[in-house]
Design a protein around this motif. Structure first.
Motif, PDB file in Angstrom:
ATOM      1  N   ILE A  79       0.845  -1.209   0.000  1.00 23.48           N
ATOM      2  CA  ILE A  79       0.000   0.000   0.000  1.00 23.48           C
ATOM      3  C   ILE A  79       0.874   1.251   0.000  1.00 23.48           C
ATOM      4  O   ILE A  79       0.641   2.204  -0.771  1.00 23.48           O
ATOM      5  CB  ILE A  79      -0.941  -0.002   1.220  1.00 23.48           C
ATOM      6  CG1 ILE A  79      -2.014  -1.074   1.055  1.00 23.48           C
ATOM      7  CG2 ILE A  79      -1.603   1.373   1.400  1.00 23.48           C
ATOM      8  CD1 ILE A  79      -2.857  -1.291   2.297  1.00 23.48           C
ATOM      9  N   LEU A  80       1.896   1.249   0.868  1.00 26.86           N
ATOM     10  CA  LEU A  80       2.784   2.412   0.952  1.00 26.86           C
ATOM     11  C   LEU A  80       3.525   2.648  -0.358  1.00 26.86           C
ATOM     12  O   LEU A  80       3.604   3.782  -0.849  1.00 26.86           O
ATOM     13  CB  LEU A  80       3.806   2.198   2.082  1.00 26.86           C
ATOM     14  CG  LEU A  80       3.432   2.696   3.468  1.00 26.86           C
ATOM     15  CD1 LEU A  80       4.514   2.316   4.470  1.00 26.86           C
ATOM     16  CD2 LEU A  80       3.232   4.198   3.472  1.00 26.86           C
ATOM     17  N   ASP A  81       4.076   1.585  -0.939  1.00 27.01           N
ATOM     18  CA  ASP A  81       4.847   1.735  -2.180  1.00 27.01           C
ATOM     19  C   ASP A  81       3.978   2.258  -3.321  1.00 27.01           C
ATOM     20  O   ASP A  81       4.382   3.155  -4.068  1.00 27.01           O
ATOM     21  CB  ASP A  81       5.464   0.389  -2.565  1.00 27.01           C
ATOM     22  CG  ASP A  81       6.569  -0.039  -1.604  1.00 27.01           C
ATOM     23  OD1 ASP A  81       7.058   0.828  -0.855  1.00 27.01           O
ATOM     24  OD2 ASP A  81       6.929  -1.238  -1.588  1.00 27.01           O
ATOM     25  N   GLN A 133      -5.783  -1.098  -6.882  1.00 25.96           N
ATOM     26  CA  GLN A 133      -4.960  -2.093  -6.189  1.00 25.96           C
ATOM     27  C   GLN A 133      -4.765  -1.722  -4.724  1.00 25.96           C
ATOM     28  O   GLN A 133      -4.754  -2.597  -3.847  1.00 25.96           O
ATOM     29  CB  GLN A 133      -3.599  -2.235  -6.879  1.00 25.96           C
ATOM     30  CG  GLN A 133      -2.775  -3.407  -6.326  1.00 25.96           C
ATOM     31  CD  GLN A 133      -1.485  -3.625  -7.086  1.00 25.96           C
ATOM     32  OE1 GLN A 133      -1.238  -2.962  -8.093  1.00 25.96           O
ATOM     33  NE2 GLN A 133      -0.671  -4.552  -6.617  1.00 25.96           N
ATOM     34  N   ILE A 134      -4.603  -0.419  -4.446  1.00 22.94           N
ATOM     35  CA  ILE A 134      -4.482   0.017  -3.046  1.00 22.94           C
ATOM     36  C   ILE A 134      -5.747  -0.354  -2.278  1.00 22.94           C
ATOM     37  O   ILE A 134      -5.680  -0.825  -1.130  1.00 22.94           O
ATOM     38  CB  ILE A 134      -4.224   1.537  -2.976  1.00 22.94           C
ATOM     39  CG1 ILE A 134      -2.840   1.871  -3.532  1.00 22.94           C
ATOM     40  CG2 ILE A 134      -4.340   2.042  -1.548  1.00 22.94           C
ATOM     41  CD1 ILE A 134      -2.568   3.356  -3.654  1.00 22.94           C
ATOM     42  N   ALA A 135      -6.904  -0.145  -2.899  1.00 23.12           N
ATOM     43  CA  ALA A 135      -8.172  -0.490  -2.238  1.00 23.12           C
ATOM     44  C   ALA A 135      -8.247  -1.989  -1.953  1.00 23.12           C
ATOM     45  O   ALA A 135      -8.699  -2.410  -0.869  1.00 23.12           O
ATOM     46  CB  ALA A 135      -9.343  -0.042  -3.108  1.00 23.12           C
ATOM     47  N   ARG A 136      -7.811  -2.808  -2.902  1.00 26.49           N
ATOM     48  CA  ARG A 136      -7.832  -4.269  -2.685  1.00 26.49           C
ATOM     49  C   ARG A 136      -6.894  -4.662  -1.544  1.00 26.49           C
ATOM     50  O   ARG A 136      -7.249  -5.503  -0.697  1.00 26.49           O
ATOM     51  CB  ARG A 136      -7.434  -4.985  -3.979  1.00 26.49           C
ATOM     52  CG  ARG A 136      -8.497  -4.955  -5.068  1.00 26.49           C
ATOM     53  CD  ARG A 136      -8.193  -5.948  -6.177  1.00 26.49           C
ATOM     54  NE  ARG A 136      -6.952  -5.633  -6.880  1.00 26.49           N
ATOM     55  CZ  ARG A 136      -6.874  -4.844  -7.947  1.00 26.49           C
ATOM     56  NH1 ARG A 136      -7.975  -4.273  -8.440  1.00 26.49           N
ATOM     57  NH2 ARG A 136      -5.721  -4.609  -8.535  1.00 26.49           N
ATOM     58  N   GLU A 137      -5.715  -4.081  -1.506  1.00 19.41           N
ATOM     59  CA  GLU A 137      -4.767  -4.417  -0.444  1.00 19.41           C
ATOM     60  C   GLU A 137      -5.297  -3.947   0.919  1.00 19.41           C
ATOM     61  O   GLU A 137      -5.096  -4.621   1.935  1.00 19.41           O
ATOM     62  CB  GLU A 137      -3.411  -3.765  -0.728  1.00 19.41           C
ATOM     63  CG  GLU A 137      -2.721  -4.286  -1.981  1.00 19.41           C
ATOM     64  CD  GLU A 137      -2.421  -5.773  -1.904  1.00 19.41           C
ATOM     65  OE1 GLU A 137      -2.142  -6.278  -0.796  1.00 19.41           O
ATOM     66  OE2 GLU A 137      -2.467  -6.438  -2.955  1.00 19.41           O
ATOM     67  N   GLY A 157      -4.380   1.620   6.836  1.00 21.75           N
ATOM     68  CA  GLY A 157      -4.483   1.159   5.455  1.00 21.75           C
ATOM     69  C   GLY A 157      -5.736   1.688   4.775  1.00 21.75           C
ATOM     70  O   GLY A 157      -5.707   2.106   3.608  1.00 21.75           O
ATOM     71  N   GLY A 158      -6.865   1.684   5.506  1.00 23.14           N
ATOM     72  CA  GLY A 158      -8.113   2.197   4.942  1.00 23.14           C
ATOM     73  C   GLY A 158      -8.046   3.683   4.656  1.00 23.14           C
ATOM     74  O   GLY A 158      -8.518   4.145   3.596  1.00 23.14           O
TER      75      GLY A 158
END
Length: 523
Positions: free
Chosen positions: A426-428, A445-449, A492-493
């Motif tokens: 997420i950070l990357d 992809q960030i949302a999925r992770e 993360g959210g």
């Protein structure tokens, strides 16, 4: 001149601003756009104040701004030609009052751009009515007070007369008005050409003061732009004073060989000539000159809000661009702090920097909330809403990070290894998207992770509370650990939502433009 400038900016200001932002790829293009914009707006002040906002927002780089400033100085000489060629030679008395009346009527009854055109028309009429009155006054003044007694002769006397022109422009807040008065005095033979030339040089330098006043409380970018404008006009003016005999000889040559009319027309040519010489001397060195100004005014204060200049609030699109870039910088800053926390950075230093980030977010929220949008501005409204959502999640992210720092949770412990793959990814993704100013591709992809991290967090919290988690030696320790799990999940959210709304803010204009396009005709 104020009515004329305001009217022209209302009628074609949006086009002028678009041209300034778009056609500034090289110093030469920036110079051309600055010249054209100033000649059309009939005000170098309008161009420079708009440019200060563009530079502060990051829409125009500082070396590009140098080119625009040089163009603004040259474009400002156009009014002298209008006054000398039309205002002093053609008797517009018969047309002046109808022009003012028609313009005022259009201002009252029309809407939008046509109201602005009416204001400009009225301003044009008032300006020529004022020139007619000024000519009569100069003739009377010349019979009472010998204006030709102004200092004349050597460099010291020219500097004294130049200072008078500078002060006159500072008081009128318009070099155009001061130059028009000088042209009128010369036309009425109240002063000689040498004195008029020195007064015009002073007016050219004095016109930079308005931009300097605007920049006093502005960002470092605004101050650099104003300083560059002052320095250029000062250099060009001092060159003109030092080489005045050379310039006067050039004007005499033009009068003989090009049939340039002596008097006001020659003075307008002198104004254009010495500014053009300054442009030729400085334009090839725009980048070194920009570096010199940056060294004279180094960046100080809070870097994350250096783009937020409250003078930009008058141009909502530019203000929204500035706040968008500031929010992206703040997001990158918070993610860098989180990355440091994952790697075991100093907790106390992180806490101080998080506190500063909170103050910065408050400043950005205040700036965004003060942007006044025009009715029907769908793109601006969508962008501001997205930015406010982003600010909300940035504040929440800062709070979660602060809670982690205060709890002194060591995220390098084995108990948190389950969260690291998703968190790092997420950070990357988020940092890569922010660095490229293009989060659109990374957001899904960030949302999925983030969703995967949430599911893992639920399972791990259940295991910790059930006593099945290794290393949970007491209920209190298990509760502390489950709090940390929840913080990781929510961080993360929030990162996912921040990226979503920053992407929405960046793409709001394109979507609004797409909605305005007519649907394709069926085949």
């Amino acid at each position: 001149m104020m009515l004329l400038t305001d009217g022209l900016m209302s009628f074609g200001g949006h086009t002028i601003k678009q041209a300034l932002a778009r056609f500034t790829g090289t110093p030469a293009k920036a110079f051309a756009s600055g010249t054209l914009a100033t000649a059309v707006a009939q005000s170098s002040t309008a161009t420079t104040v708009t440019l200060i906002g563009f530079v502060s927002a990051g829409l125009v780089s500082f070396p590009q701004a140098i080119g625009v400033l040089l163009g603004a100085s040259l474009g400002n000489t156009a009014t002298g030609w209008i006054v000398a060629g039309l205002g002093l030679k053609v008797n517009l008395g018969f047309y002046t009052m109808p022009m003012i009346g028609l313009g005022a009527l259009m201002k009252l009854l029309a809407r939008g751009r046509w109201a602005g055109l009416g204001l400009a028309l009225a301003g044009f009429g008032v300006m020529f009515a004022g020139l007619a009155a000024l000519q009569e006054g100069m003739r009377g003044l010349a019979s009472i007070f010998d204006l030709a007694s102004l200092p004349v002769g050597g460099v010291r006397e020219r500097l004294a007369t130049m200072t008078i022109g500078l002060v006159l422009t500072a008081l009128l807040q318009s070099s155009t008005a001061a130059i028009a008065a000088t042209l009128t005095a010369l036309h009425a033979q109240a002063i000689n050409f040498d004195q008029a030339a020195a007064l015009v040089v002073g007016a050219a330098i004095g016109t930079t003061l308005t931009g300097a006043l605007v920049a006093i409380a502005g960002t470092v970018h605004a101050k650099r732009t104003a300083l560059a404008y002052v320095l250029f006009n000062l250099i060009a003016g001092l060159v003109a004073i030092a080489l005045l005999p050379v310039f006067l000889a050039a004007i005499e040559w033009l009068e003989v060989h090009v049939r340039l009319e002596a008097g006001a027309m020659s003075l307008a040519a002198f104004h254009t000539l010495f500014i053009a010489v300054g442009v030729v001397l400085l334009l090839p060195f725009a980048h070194p000159f920009a570096r010199l100004v940056e060294r004279l005014l180094p960046a100080r204060g809070e870097v994350l809000t250096e783009r937020l200049d409250h003078s930009m609030l008058a141009i909502p699109a530019v203000a929204l661009e500035a706040s968008q870039r500031s929010l992206e910088a703040i997001a990158a800053h918070l993610l860098a702090l989180y990355d440091g926390m994952l790697s075991g950075a100093d907790v106390d230093d992180t806490g101080r920097r998080l506190a500063q980030a909170g103050q910065v977010l408050d400043a950005v929220y205040d700036f965004v909330s003060r942007i006044e949008l025009a009715a029907g501005d769908e793109a601006g409204s969508a962008q501001r809403v997205a930015q406010l959502h982003a600010i909300d999640h940035l504040l929440r992210l800062r709070t979660r990070l602060d809670e982690l720092a205060r709890a002194r949770v060591d995220l390098s412990e084995p108990a948190y290894e389950w969260a690291m793959p998703n968190t790092r990814l997420i950070l990357d993704l988020a940092r890569q998207g922010l660095a490229l100013a293009d989060l659109g591709q990374q957001v899904p992809q960030i949302a999925r992770e983030a969703q995967a991290l949430e599911a893992l967090s639920h399972r791990m919290r259940h295991g910790a509370l059930a006593g099945a988690l290794p290393g949970a030696q007491s209920p209190a320790q298990a509760l502390t650990r489950t709090d940390a799990f929840r913080w990781l999940e929510r961080i993360g959210g929030h990162v996912s939502r921040i990226c979503h709304y920053l992407s929405e803010g960046r793409g709001a204009k394109q979507r609004a433009a797409t909605r305005r396009r007519p649907p394709p005709s069926p085949a």
